[in-house]
Design an enzyme around this catalytic site. Structure first.
Site, PDB file in Angstrom:
ATOM      1  N   TYR A  81     -12.228   6.427  -8.691  1.00  0.00           N
ATOM      2  CA  TYR A  81     -11.705   6.976  -7.419  1.00  0.00           C
ATOM      3  C   TYR A  81     -11.444   8.477  -7.487  1.00  0.00           C
ATOM      4  CZ  TYR A  81     -10.049   2.097  -7.353  1.00  0.00           C
ATOM      5  OH  TYR A  81      -9.945   0.736  -7.447  1.00  0.00           O
ATOM      6  N   PRO A  90       4.506  -4.613  -1.721  1.00  0.00           N
ATOM      7  CA  PRO A  90       4.257  -3.444  -2.568  1.00  0.00           C
ATOM      8  C   PRO A  90       3.769  -3.841  -3.963  1.00  0.00           C
ATOM      9  CG  PRO A  90       6.606  -3.941  -2.518  1.00  0.00           C
ATOM     10  CD  PRO A  90       5.928  -4.918  -1.570  1.00  0.00           C
ATOM     11  N   GLY A  91       2.836  -3.081  -4.489  1.00  0.00           N
ATOM     12  CA  GLY A  91       2.390  -3.284  -5.868  1.00  0.00           C
ATOM     13  C   GLY A  91       2.633  -2.002  -6.648  1.00  0.00           C
ATOM     14  N   ARG A  92       1.786  -1.006  -6.343  1.00  0.00           N
ATOM     15  CA  ARG A  92       1.832   0.257  -7.072  1.00  0.00           C
ATOM     16  C   ARG A  92       3.227   0.900  -7.073  1.00  0.00           C
ATOM     17  NH1 ARG A  92      -2.893   3.265  -7.116  1.00  0.00           N
ATOM     18  NH2 ARG A  92      -3.431   2.164  -5.208  1.00  0.00           N
ATOM     19  N   CYS A 150     -18.813   5.948 -24.410  1.00  0.00           N
ATOM     20  CA  CYS A 150     -20.094   6.647 -24.365  1.00  0.00           C
ATOM     21  C   CYS A 150     -20.508   6.948 -22.932  1.00  0.00           C
ATOM     22  CB  CYS A 150     -21.150   5.808 -25.064  1.00  0.00           C
ATOM     23  SG  CYS A 150     -20.745   5.628 -26.782  1.00  0.00           S
ATOM     24  N   GLU A 151     -19.764   7.816 -22.302  1.00  0.00           N
ATOM     25  CA  GLU A 151     -20.045   8.238 -20.919  1.00  0.00           C
ATOM     26  C   GLU A 151     -19.480   9.638 -20.766  1.00  0.00           C
ATOM     27  OE1 GLU A 151     -20.791   6.396 -17.871  1.00  0.00           O
ATOM     28  OE2 GLU A 151     -21.028   4.443 -18.844  1.00  0.00           O
ATOM     29  N   TYR A 185      -2.709  -0.723 -11.835  1.00  0.00           N
ATOM     30  CA  TYR A 185      -4.167  -0.766 -11.693  1.00  0.00           C
ATOM     31  C   TYR A 185      -4.927  -0.114 -12.844  1.00  0.00           C
ATOM     32  CZ  TYR A 185      -2.964  -2.228  -6.957  1.00  0.00           C
ATOM     33  OH  TYR A 185      -2.441  -2.893  -5.880  1.00  0.00           O
ATOM     34  N   ARG A 231      -9.616   4.454 -13.334  1.00  0.00           N
ATOM     35  CA  ARG A 231      -9.269   5.040 -12.028  1.00  0.00           C
ATOM     36  C   ARG A 231      -9.806   6.464 -11.836  1.00  0.00           C
ATOM     37  NH1 ARG A 231      -4.976   5.688  -9.964  1.00  0.00           N
ATOM     38  NH2 ARG A 231      -5.450   4.830  -7.934  1.00  0.00           N
ATOM     39  N   GLY A 260       0.763  -1.240   0.000  1.00  0.00           N
ATOM     40  CA  GLY A 260       0.000   0.000   0.000  1.00  0.00           C
ATOM     41  C   GLY A 260       0.792   1.287   0.000  1.00  0.00           C
TER      42      GLY A 260
HETATM   43  N1  LLP Z   1      -1.355  -6.606  -0.260  1.00  0.00           N
HETATM   44  C1  LLP Z   1      -2.694  -6.748  -0.199  1.00  0.00           C
HETATM   45  C2  LLP Z   1      -3.266  -7.768   0.682  1.00  0.00           C
HETATM   46  C3  LLP Z   1      -3.526  -5.925  -0.967  1.00  0.00           C
HETATM   47  O1  LLP Z   1      -4.831  -6.063  -0.885  1.00  0.00           O
HETATM   48  C4  LLP Z   1      -2.950  -4.960  -1.825  1.00  0.00           C
HETATM   49  C5  LLP Z   1      -3.786  -4.094  -2.643  1.00  0.00           C
HETATM   50  C6  LLP Z   1      -1.551  -4.862  -1.871  1.00  0.00           C
HETATM   51  C7  LLP Z   1      -0.786  -5.702  -1.066  1.00  0.00           C
HETATM   52  C8  LLP Z   1      -0.831  -3.914  -2.771  1.00  0.00           C
HETATM   53  O2  LLP Z   1      -1.150  -2.581  -2.540  1.00  0.00           O
HETATM   54  P1  LLP Z   1      -0.307  -1.440  -3.322  1.00  0.00           P
HETATM   55  O3  LLP Z   1       1.101  -1.508  -2.820  1.00  0.00           O
HETATM   56  O4  LLP Z   1      -0.378  -1.751  -4.775  1.00  0.00           O
HETATM   57  O5  LLP Z   1      -1.025  -0.193  -3.001  1.00  0.00           O
HETATM   58  N2  LLP Z   1      -7.557  -0.743  -7.628  1.00  0.00           N
HETATM   59  C9  LLP Z   1      -7.028   0.173  -6.642  1.00  0.00           C
HETATM   60  C10 LLP Z   1      -6.022  -0.488  -5.762  1.00  0.00           C
HETATM   61  C11 LLP Z   1      -6.558  -1.677  -5.005  1.00  0.00           C
HETATM   62  C12 LLP Z   1      -5.499  -2.352  -4.196  1.00  0.00           C
HETATM   63  C13 LLP Z   1      -6.021  -3.520  -3.494  1.00  0.00           C
HETATM   64  N3  LLP Z   1      -5.061  -4.196  -2.678  1.00  0.00           N
HETATM   65  C14 LLP Z   1      -6.431   1.385  -7.339  1.00  0.00           C
HETATM   66  O6  LLP Z   1      -6.523   1.478  -8.564  1.00  0.00           O
HETATM   67  O7  LLP Z   1      -5.919   2.278  -6.683  1.00  0.00           O
END
Ligand code: LLP
Length: 463
Positions: free
Chosen positions: A365, A322-324, A391-392, A420, A361, A278
């Site tokens: 959001y 980490p993802g994002r 079409c929105e 994402y 996104r 996150g």
């Molecule tokens: N670990 C768990 C258990 C999670 O649920 C998530 C994200 C992550 C790690 C990775 O989080 P990050 O580091 O990427 O923030 N669709 C949304 C984001 C949803 C994330 C859900 N879980 C967006 O576009 O912002």
């Protein structure tokens, strides 16, 4: 010689002498590490002209810069290596941010684990040859088939989210005579300062066993009683796009306190503990996001405090997910302008050939992006709304941005599109999904081929 985009100083300085516009300067920190501009004012990534890439691969085109991904993985490794010494650490890439077989391979090369949340993500990881022992299977409603697949492939960890899933996994484990390693996901009742849809650790969260009413503790005891499951740790994730360490610290403290209670009562102590992922990224709003070393330091302090209280027990391996912050800035979306439409209502639209179906996104959001022209021009600037082809009325990628006046056929680039966007893409209006490439200075890989009408029509064929 002037290089206008080098967020981390890694860009090659060879090509650029072009002076940046203010919009470009303020966007530099949002772009891939290898972004440069050529003498004639054309943006390049990893040495490739974006005009050439668009001609060769078409638009909309998502481009991922391999060097930026690797640099982000290494920044995590270095931050935790240099600052965090309390226990071993495992860094697990959250595949939901963006996954393809090539990305899974990069993560494996970088020594990262992989967090998957579906049979589909699991299948891609397997197809890429990702080591299954380094995969964690998350999700709040994994099906029996998915659990079977996970056990058959030998995933390293399954993260249990609720009572039904616990029962389901016990059943599957018994049937298959496997004894999976599980972590229990806890809703730690920690508030986060992020969009409501991006909060996941509060007491009313759909994810995890609530801590506040004692359910988490009862669930741990149930798992410990099961001969079919091996409980190896505790997990929580409080939200995403976080820019402060407080939720992580509170979350980790609560998990450690919970573990201590269980230890006193049942003699069980976790091998692994995770406050999730996150960590935020810089966006167009300009808010400061501390480096990951700040996060590593904060977690170190919590683990040290807990270690001091319980000196006889080993400090659990810390897992972060980490993802994002690994993938967002490595990816850009390239669109072609199809029309410019001034309106009597005062808004001038630039319509591009993608939009909400490849990036939901902003609509979902209120996420804010910016856009940059691929070619610098000396035309007068104007404020425009970058709107998609769907079409929105809500199909706006960037509600307001000042750009040099653009013509039909010009290319626009949207930074920080690596996380994402594609994973949440749809075929709204039955528009095929974009092509995706991965580039480095030596090579261009087609990561996802552009969808065709034949692909779309396949859905209506009988099996
Ligand atoms: N670990 C768990 C258990 C999670 O649920 C998530 C994200 C992550 C790690 C990775 O989080 P990050 O580091 O990427 O923030 N669709 C949304 C984001 C949803 C994330 C859900 N879980 C967006 O576009 O912002």
């Amino acid at each position: 010689m002037y290089v206008w985009m080098f967020p981390n100083g890694e860009a090659e300085k060879r090509k650029s002498i072009v002076m940046p516009t203010p919009t470009q300067l303020s966007s530099a920190r949002l772009l891939p590490d290898t972004t440069t501009a050529s003498q004639d004012g054309v943006m390049h990534i990893a040495g490739y002209s974006l005009i050439d890439l668009a001609q060769r691969h078409g638009t909309p085109l998502y481009i991922f810069d391999r060097a930026t991904i690797i640099n982000a993985c290494q920044r995590y490794r270095k931050a935790f290596h240099d600052t965090y010494h309390a226990s071993p650490v495992r860094i697990i890439y959250a595949a939901k941010a963006y996954l393809s077989p090539l990305i899974a391979q990069i993560m494996a090369e970088q020594g990262m684990g992989l967090d998957v949340v579906s049979g589909g993500e699991l299948a891609v990881a397997h197809h890429a040859g990702f080591p299954m022992e380094n995969v964690s299977f998350h999700g709040n409603n994994k099906t029996e088939d998915e659990l079977h697949l996970a056990l058959q492939l030998g995933v390293g960890r399954i993260v249990l989210d609720n009572w039904s899933e616990l029962e389901r996994l016990m059943r599957v484990a018994q049937e298959t005579k496997k004894r999976p390693r599980v972590l229990l996901r806890v809703a730690p009742d920690v508030e986060t300062d992020t969009h409501r849809y991006l909060q996941t650790g509060h007491a009313a969260s759909k994810f995890g066993f609530p801590l506040s009413n004692g359910e988490a503790k009862v669930a741990i005891q149930a798992v410990l009683r099961s001969e079919h499951l091996q409980l190896i740790g505790l997990h929580a994730h409080t939200g995403t796009m976080l820019r402060e360490t407080r939720p992580y610290e509170e979350c980790l403290e609560r998990l450690l306190d919970l573990a201590a209670e269980i230890y006193e009562e049942a003699g069980w102590w976790p091998e692994e503990i995770s406050p999730g992922g996150g960590w935020g990224i810089e966006t167009v709003d300009g808010a400061d996001v501390p480096g990951v070393d700040v996060l590593a330091q904060a977690l170190q302090k919590v683990m040290e405090r807990s270690g001091a209280d319980r000196a006889a027990l080993p400090v659990p391996t810390l897992i972060i997910e980490p993802g994002r912050s690994i993938i967002a800035r490595a990816g850009v979306a390239l669109y072609r302008v199809g029309a410019r439409k001034p309106t009597p209502g005062g808004i001038t639209y630039l319509f591009v050939d993608g939009g909400m179906a490849d990036n939901i996104r902003p609509a979902l959001y209120g996420a804010r992006y910016t856009a940059l022209p691929v070619e610098q021009r000396a035309t007068p600037e104007e404020e425009v709304c970058i709107s998609g082809r769907y079409c929105e009325s809500g199909d706006m990628l960037v509600e307001r941005v000042v750009l040099p006046e653009m013509q039909d056929g010009d290319l626009l680039l949207l930074p920080t599109a690596g996380a994402y966007c594609l994973p949440m893409a749809s075929n709204y209006n039955l528009v095929p999904r974009p092509a995706v490439i991965l580039i480095d200075e030596q090579q261009v890989w087609q990561m996802e081929r552009r969808e065709t009408y034949t692909d779309l029509l396949m859905r209506y064929s009988e099996e």
